[in-house]
Motif scaffolding. Structure first.
Motif, short mmCIF file in Angstrom:
data_model
loop_
_atom_site.label_atom_id
_atom_site.label_comp_id
_atom_site.label_asym_id
_atom_site.label_seq_id
_atom_site.Cartn_x
_atom_site.Cartn_y
_atom_site.Cartn_z
N THR A 247 36.39 41.75 43.95
CA THR A 247 36.65 41.67 45.43
C THR A 247 37.98 41.03 45.81
O THR A 247 38.33 41.12 46.78
CB THR A 247 35.48 41.12 46.22
N SER A 248 38.20 40.04 45.02
CA SER A 248 39.25 39.33 45.30
C SER A 248 40.65 40.09 45.19
O SER A 248 41.73 39.76 45.83
CB SER A 248 39.64 38.19 44.24
N LEU A 249 40.63 41.41 44.74
CA LEU A 249 41.93 42.27 44.55
C LEU A 249 42.10 42.90 45.95
O LEU A 249 43.20 43.24 46.24
CB LEU A 249 41.32 43.45 43.71
N VAL A 250 41.07 42.99 46.71
CA VAL A 250 41.38 43.48 48.13
C VAL A 250 42.09 42.52 49.09
O VAL A 250 42.42 42.92 50.09
CB VAL A 250 39.80 43.96 48.85
N VAL A 255 42.41 42.55 53.22
CA VAL A 255 41.05 42.13 53.70
C VAL A 255 41.08 40.65 54.24
O VAL A 255 40.90 39.77 53.15
CB VAL A 255 39.95 42.65 53.11
N ALA A 256 41.00 40.53 55.19
CA ALA A 256 41.35 39.02 56.00
C ALA A 256 39.80 38.51 55.65
O ALA A 256 39.80 37.13 55.38
CB ALA A 256 41.60 38.99 57.29
N GLY A 257 38.69 39.13 55.84
CA GLY A 257 37.39 38.71 55.83
C GLY A 257 37.05 38.33 54.35
O GLY A 257 35.77 39.09 54.00
N GLU A 258 37.64 37.78 53.20
CA GLU A 258 37.28 37.69 51.90
C GLU A 258 37.53 36.59 51.50
O GLU A 258 38.47 35.88 52.07
CB GLU A 258 38.23 38.79 51.35
N VAL A 281 37.03 28.78 42.14
CA VAL A 281 36.10 28.91 40.75
C VAL A 281 34.71 28.57 41.28
O VAL A 281 33.85 29.34 40.31
CB VAL A 281 36.86 28.03 39.82
N ILE A 282 34.47 27.54 41.73
CA ILE A 282 33.10 26.99 42.01
C ILE A 282 32.39 28.24 42.79
O ILE A 282 31.06 28.29 42.38
CB ILE A 282 33.31 25.74 42.72
N TRP A 283 32.78 28.70 43.91
CA TRP A 283 32.00 29.74 44.55
C TRP A 283 31.78 30.92 43.92
O TRP A 283 30.56 31.35 43.80
CB TRP A 283 33.00 30.10 45.96
N TYR A 284 32.81 31.41 42.86
CA TYR A 284 32.32 32.43 42.21
C TYR A 284 31.57 32.12 40.95
O TYR A 284 30.66 33.05 40.75
CB TYR A 284 33.80 33.08 41.61
N LEU A 285 31.58 30.96 40.67
CA LEU A 285 30.35 30.42 39.46
C LEU A 285 29.06 30.76 40.09
O LEU A 285 28.15 31.04 39.59
CB LEU A 285 30.92 29.10 38.83
N ILE A 286 29.01 30.05 41.35
CA ILE A 286 27.72 30.11 42.00
C ILE A 286 27.25 31.44 42.35
O ILE A 286 25.86 31.82 41.86
CB ILE A 286 27.87 29.40 43.52
#
Length: 334
Positions: A247-250, A255-258, A281-286
């Protein structure tokens, strides 16, 4: 009477069992412990991590960068984008898998071409491409193709054969463009996963179900899919976790709401790079950890019976080996 010699069998000595030593294993544990200690030391003593910037406050009067409002809004957008993209991918992928296995050559060829195209194009390029599709049309709609040409043929000026249309800028921009790019790409991969799962079920079961009077849809829903889920679920869980990261690719759509878009904005505004990367990194790990836990329980649910059977066969094999027997391929002792 001849003298009868009697010999007593010598009592065997007690076995002195010496435990197997594993020096390499202990050395590996020591090396890992040192590396872990070095990593913890790095986290706690290096001020460049700026933990207060991440967790407490990144500007005067504002919370840490992980918990500020735009970042939490981006987190919700990332989760929503993952759910909608995977829903499109799973639904369309299942349909493509059925089409690919169809004896109809047209349906099978269409599914093959779709899978070939979306697996060959990188998702980053797809995201940028869908974000710029509004260059091709001012409006997108459903209706009669070649309507202008047909109108000119019959002498009708400005003939419009569209039943419904919407401005391309309103449809193919932002969240929708990113969702379509990720969902349509995911459908190609899910089609291969579902197809492998369907083919893993013995065709004799389908033939037996048809012989009992079931329709093809009933055979698929009641016989094939419940067994194929054991094969489909693990790679689907992996695809979901990969989708969270993709999703980080968008952010390039954009995409502003990402999540990554919002964190990158803060980094560009405050000129602080590394702590923002650590927060991402912390948010994606969670998120991925929560999904992995869910995947574990779903796999265990659909693996009921198969794991127990394997363990039972292994126990039976161990018993036969201890008794000097041999296990045949059917699990029966000869």
């Amino acid at each position: 009477m001849s003298e009868q010699s009697t010999t007593e069998r010598a009592r065997p000595e007690a076995i002195k069992a010496v435990p197997v030593r594993h020096p390499v294993r202990w050395v590996s544990i020591a090396v890992i412990a040192v590396l872990v200690a070095m990593f913890v030391h790095l986290l706690l003593t290096n001020d460049n991590f700026r933990w207060s910037y991440i967790f407490v406050s990144y500007e005067e009067g504002k919370r840490g960068v992980m918990f500020t409002g735009p970042v939490l809004e981006g987190l919700r957008g990332t989760i929503l984008l993952t759910i909608t993209s995977m829903a499109i991918g799973i639904g369309l992928g299942t349909l493509l898998a059925v089409m690919r296995l169809s004896p109809n050559r047209i349906l099978s060829s269409v599914a093959f071409v779709y899978t070939w195209f979306f697996r060959a194009v990188p998702r980053l390029i797809l995201a940028i491409l869908f974000g710029n599709l509004n260059i091709l049309w001012s409006r997108i709609g459903f209706g009669l193709p070649f309507d202008q040409q047909i109108g000119e043929l019959f002498g009708i000026d400005n003939f419009n054969g569209q039943f419904y249309s919407i401005r391309a800028v309103d449809l193919l921009a932002g969240f929708v463009a990113g969702m379509l790019a990720l969902g349509l790409s995911e459908a190609a991969y899910m089609a291969e996963i579902v197809r492998a799962g369907l083919q893993s079920v013995d065709t004799g079961q389908s033939e037996a179900a048809v012989a009992l009077g079931m329709s093809r849809f009933q055979v698929l829903r009641r016989i094939v899919l419940p067994q194929a889920m054991r094969v489909i679920v693990p790679p689907t869980g992996n695809e979901t976790i990969a989708m969270v990261k993709d999703t980080s690719l968008v952010a390039f759509v954009p995409v502003a709401g990402e999540l990554w878009f919002q964190l990158n904005n803060i980094s560009a505004r405050t000129f602080v790079v590394f702590p923002v990367l650590v927060a991402a990194v912390i948010w994606y790990l969670i998120i991925c950890t929560v999904l992995m836990i869910g995947q574990y329980y779903v796999e265990r649910h659909y693996g009921k019976g198969y794991g127990a059977s394997a363990r039972a066969k292994q126990r039976l094999r161990n018993i036969e080996v201890e008794q000097g027997g041999r296990i045949t391929t059917t699990g029966e002792a000869p």
